[in-house]
Design a protein around this motif. Structure first.
Motif, PDB file in Angstrom:
ATOM      1  N   GLU A  42       0.820  -1.206   0.000  1.00 32.29           N
ATOM      2  CA  GLU A  42       0.000   0.000   0.000  1.00 32.29           C
ATOM      3  C   GLU A  42       0.859   1.263   0.000  1.00 32.29           C
ATOM      4  O   GLU A  42       1.905   1.331   0.635  1.00 32.29           O
ATOM      5  N   GLY A  43       0.404   2.267  -0.735  1.00 33.23           N
ATOM      6  CA  GLY A  43       1.044   3.577  -0.725  1.00 33.23           C
ATOM      7  C   GLY A  43       2.151   3.762  -1.743  1.00 33.23           C
ATOM      8  O   GLY A  43       2.851   4.771  -1.714  1.00 33.23           O
ATOM      9  N   GLY A  59       4.956   2.881   0.626  1.00 31.13           N
ATOM     10  CA  GLY A  59       5.469   4.237   0.565  1.00 31.13           C
ATOM     11  C   GLY A  59       6.594   4.463  -0.419  1.00 31.13           C
ATOM     12  O   GLY A  59       7.233   5.514  -0.401  1.00 31.13           O
ATOM     13  N   VAL A  60       6.849   3.519  -1.309  1.00 29.66           N
ATOM     14  CA  VAL A  60       7.904   3.681  -2.309  1.00 29.66           C
ATOM     15  C   VAL A  60       7.402   4.603  -3.411  1.00 29.66           C
ATOM     16  O   VAL A  60       6.232   4.562  -3.795  1.00 29.66           O
ATOM     17  N   GLU A  61       8.302   5.449  -3.926  1.00 26.96           N
ATOM     18  CA  GLU A  61       7.945   6.377  -5.000  1.00 26.96           C
ATOM     19  C   GLU A  61       8.819   6.120  -6.211  1.00 26.96           C
ATOM     20  O   GLU A  61      10.041   6.068  -6.102  1.00 26.96           O
ATOM     21  N   LYS A  83      13.270   5.959 -18.053  1.00 23.24           N
ATOM     22  CA  LYS A  83      12.946   4.532 -17.944  1.00 23.24           C
ATOM     23  C   LYS A  83      13.677   3.932 -16.756  1.00 23.24           C
ATOM     24  O   LYS A  83      14.800   4.306 -16.454  1.00 23.24           O
ATOM     25  N   ILE A  84      13.012   2.976 -16.089  1.00 22.88           N
ATOM     26  CA  ILE A  84      13.633   2.233 -15.003  1.00 22.88           C
ATOM     27  C   ILE A  84      13.225   0.769 -15.120  1.00 22.88           C
ATOM     28  O   ILE A  84      12.075   0.461 -15.439  1.00 22.88           O
ATOM     29  N   TYR A  85      14.194  -0.126 -14.897  1.00 24.12           N
ATOM     30  CA  TYR A  85      13.958  -1.561 -14.887  1.00 24.12           C
ATOM     31  C   TYR A  85      14.262  -2.085 -13.483  1.00 24.12           C
ATOM     32  O   TYR A  85      15.338  -1.833 -12.958  1.00 24.12           O
ATOM     33  N   ILE A  86      13.334  -2.824 -12.913  1.00 23.64           N
ATOM     34  CA  ILE A  86      13.576  -3.561 -11.677  1.00 23.64           C
ATOM     35  C   ILE A  86      13.591  -5.030 -12.085  1.00 23.64           C
ATOM     36  O   ILE A  86      12.580  -5.570 -12.523  1.00 23.64           O
ATOM     37  N   GLU A  87      14.752  -5.663 -11.973  1.00 29.85           N
ATOM     38  CA  GLU A  87      14.904  -7.045 -12.425  1.00 29.85           C
ATOM     39  C   GLU A  87      14.186  -8.024 -11.500  1.00 29.85           C
ATOM     40  O   GLU A  87      13.719  -7.657 -10.427  1.00 29.85           O
ATOM     41  N   SER A  88      14.140  -9.261 -11.874  1.00 32.61           N
ATOM     42  CA  SER A  88      13.446 -10.309 -11.117  1.00 32.61           C
ATOM     43  C   SER A  88      14.116 -10.561  -9.769  1.00 32.61           C
ATOM     44  O   SER A  88      15.301 -10.314  -9.597  1.00 32.61           O
ATOM     45  N   ASN A  89      13.305 -11.045  -8.825  1.00 31.19           N
ATOM     46  CA  ASN A  89      13.762 -11.462  -7.499  1.00 31.19           C
ATOM     47  C   ASN A  89      14.409 -10.336  -6.706  1.00 31.19           C
ATOM     48  O   ASN A  89      15.453 -10.521  -6.084  1.00 31.19           O
ATOM     49  N   CYS A  90      13.807  -9.156  -6.716  1.00 30.07           N
ATOM     50  CA  CYS A  90      14.313  -8.009  -5.960  1.00 30.07           C
ATOM     51  C   CYS A  90      13.380  -7.696  -4.799  1.00 30.07           C
ATOM     52  O   CYS A  90      12.173  -7.920  -4.872  1.00 30.07           O
ATOM     53  N   LEU A  91      13.962  -7.155  -3.741  1.00 26.05           N
ATOM     54  CA  LEU A  91      13.213  -6.652  -2.597  1.00 26.05           C
ATOM     55  C   LEU A  91      13.503  -5.170  -2.472  1.00 26.05           C
ATOM     56  O   LEU A  91      14.674  -4.769  -2.410  1.00 26.05           O
ATOM     57  N   ILE A  92      12.465  -4.352  -2.416  1.00 26.70           N
ATOM     58  CA  ILE A  92      12.627  -2.907  -2.262  1.00 26.70           C
ATOM     59  C   ILE A  92      12.002  -2.510  -0.938  1.00 26.70           C
ATOM     60  O   ILE A  92      10.820  -2.755  -0.698  1.00 26.70           O
ATOM     61  N   ALA A  93      12.799  -1.900  -0.070  1.00 30.87           N
ATOM     62  CA  ALA A  93      12.346  -1.548   1.270  1.00 30.87           C
ATOM     63  C   ALA A  93      11.335  -0.413   1.234  1.00 30.87           C
ATOM     64  O   ALA A  93      11.271   0.365   0.280  1.00 30.87           O
ATOM     65  N   SER A  94      10.567  -0.302   2.296  1.00 29.80           N
ATOM     66  CA  SER A  94       9.571   0.760   2.418  1.00 29.80           C
ATOM     67  C   SER A  94      10.240   2.127   2.417  1.00 29.80           C
ATOM     68  O   SER A  94      11.310   2.314   2.975  1.00 29.80           O
ATOM     69  N   GLY A  95       9.585   3.080   1.770  1.00 32.55           N
ATOM     70  CA  GLY A  95      10.041   4.466   1.798  1.00 32.55           C
ATOM     71  C   GLY A  95      11.126   4.818   0.807  1.00 32.55           C
ATOM     72  O   GLY A  95      11.598   5.958   0.805  1.00 32.55           O
ATOM     73  N   CYS A  96      11.552   3.905  -0.056  1.00 32.56           N
ATOM     74  CA  CYS A  96      12.590   4.214  -1.046  1.00 32.56           C
ATOM     75  C   CYS A  96      12.022   5.121  -2.131  1.00 32.56           C
ATOM     76  O   CYS A  96      10.827   5.112  -2.403  1.00 32.56           O
TER      77      CYS A  96
END
Length: 133
Positions: A76-77, A103-105, A111-124
């Motif tokens: 969420e967010g 809370g990620v923005e 362009k941005i690519y987020i590859e497979s099997n990634c974890l992005i922390a809250s607030g990034c």
């Protein structure tokens, strides 16, 4: 007389339990219905979402510029902000099996690519541009 009173109080207690269970389930199914309708609306506007992707309350400026792969969990967010709808292809591409915390923005101009099997922390925050100075 006391036996009748016990039966009446048990009936009232059971009615309360049934009522609260009913409200809880109604609230749950209403949430599922609203989230599915919103997802269908976003897909109609051009959002690409893979199978088994959990997409909670997120904001999109231009859903047609976002692609999310399979088995992703977007909390969420999360805010997907693209500069405009007039780009060829997708500007935010998230591959398979990605977790994005709350809370990620994503504030993307090119362009941005987020590859497979990634974890992005809250607030990034992911920002690929400045103010042109």
């Amino acid at each position: 007389m006391s036996n009748n009173f016990i039966n009446r109080s048990n009936f009232i207690e059971n009615s309360k339990r049934f009522y609260f269970k009913f409200l809880f389930k109604l609230n749950y199914y209403a949430f599922i219905f609203v989230s599915r309708v919103k997802l269908l609306f976003l897909i109609n506007r051009g959002l690409n979402v893979g199978k088994n992707t959990k997409l909670e309350k997120c904001r999109f400026t231009w859903p047609n510029n976002v692609s999310i792969g399979e088995d992703c969990n977007i909390e969420e967010g999360v805010y997907f902000k693209c500069d405009g709808p007039y780009f060829e292809g997708k500007t935010i591409i998230i591959r398979n099996n990605v977790f994005v915390g709350g809370g990620v923005e994503f504030n993307i101009r090119k362009k941005i690519y987020i590859e497979s099997n990634c974890l992005i922390a809250s607030g990034c925050r992911f920002i690929d541009h400045d103010h042109g100075f």
